[in-house]
Design an enzyme around this catalytic site. Sequence first.
Site, mmCIF file in Angstrom:
data_model
loop_
_atom_site.group_PDB
_atom_site.id
_atom_site.type_symbol
_atom_site.label_atom_id
_atom_site.label_comp_id
_atom_site.label_asym_id
_atom_site.label_seq_id
_atom_site.Cartn_x
_atom_site.Cartn_y
_atom_site.Cartn_z
ATOM 1 N N TYR A 149 0.830 -1.206 0.000
ATOM 2 C CA TYR A 149 0.000 0.000 0.000
ATOM 3 C C TYR A 149 0.866 1.259 0.000
ATOM 4 C CZ TYR A 149 -3.708 3.253 1.399
ATOM 5 O OH TYR A 149 -4.601 4.298 1.459
ATOM 6 N N GLU A 151 4.117 1.776 -0.771
ATOM 7 C CA GLU A 151 4.909 1.966 -1.983
ATOM 8 C C GLU A 151 4.016 2.100 -3.220
ATOM 9 O OE1 GLU A 151 8.536 2.246 -2.248
ATOM 10 O OE2 GLU A 151 7.932 2.775 -0.230
ATOM 11 N N VAL A 192 -11.313 3.167 14.273
ATOM 12 C CA VAL A 192 -12.565 3.783 14.709
ATOM 13 C C VAL A 192 -13.728 2.814 14.550
ATOM 14 C CG1 VAL A 192 -14.231 5.615 14.246
ATOM 15 C CG2 VAL A 192 -11.788 6.146 14.280
ATOM 16 N N GLY A 211 -1.196 0.985 23.252
ATOM 17 C CA GLY A 211 -2.114 2.001 22.733
ATOM 18 C C GLY A 211 -1.548 3.406 22.799
#
Length: 327
Positions: A149, A151, A192, A211
């Site tokens: 994704y 590159e 999300v 996190g």
Amino acid sequence: MNVSKINRVLVTGGAGFLGSHICERLVEAGHDVICLDNFFTSQKTNVAHLLGRPNFEVIRHDVTLPIFLEVDQIFHMACPAAPGHYQFNPIKTVKTSVMGSINMLGMAKRCGARILLASTSEIYGDPLIHPQPESYWGNVNTIGVRSCYDEGKRVAETLFMDYHRKNKVDIRIVRIFNTYGPRMHPYDGRVVSNFIRQAIQGEPITIFGEGEQTRSFCYRDDLVEGIFRLMNNEQNVIGPINIGNPSEFTIRELAELVVQLTGAKSSIEKRPLPPDDPTRRQPDITLAKKHLSWEPTIPLREGLQKTIDWFRTIDLDHYRPPTPNYV
């Protein structure tokens, strides 16, 4: 280009999360809109309400294959964007970014159309500069699991610039940072949608590591407004331009806010960090402010509430995970 006239507009990935909202806005403005999508990670219901409109049509097609249409503008949005989806078939992901861009740029060259590339903040990789300005070349692993994704989009930007320099194609490049809002696919694997879906189903909320990694979340309406301002500007501003919200939050803070807003009793479970996961991500939007008079207006709490309200209206049984790779 006279943007006040009625244009023939192609939106690749037009049934996706952002693509469907772009189609909707174009249809409402009276433009003749073609939605092109292979429905791999998108949802037909995203554009079902537009199907009866005389200035809207849907074509099921894969952008890696040539197609010949007559258009004035192209919003090139097509490509799986969630890590679980683009890593499911990484070679196809690269083909979508590279061959898809070649096909769309060829169409733009033939038609004399203006074309916008939906690039990504992922081209910055795991950044060593914070926040990330457009002048930063990035810190990307060329052989990692996210490289297909990262590159792929970097090559797409290269293609757009070379078509512009050598063939005078009228281009725009937008680098999209984390975006959320109604019509997110509930199983797209993004943080999300994962958190909201898990919370409203009473499941534990899963975070990677402690996190403490940060993201900057831009509400859909703000993001789409920025895209249109870039596409329709007549000051020869071609980009790349960052469009995103510079307010930075940790993933744990996001999880806690989702729990609070949903009223869920979900616990927070930690999982191992995935490879090459960026530790920080925040856009420098100086250029967007200067050239587009754009900055986000919707704070995270407000946008999350709108998104949660939408999630409560949908039947999750009507959605299928596009790939097995989701949290």
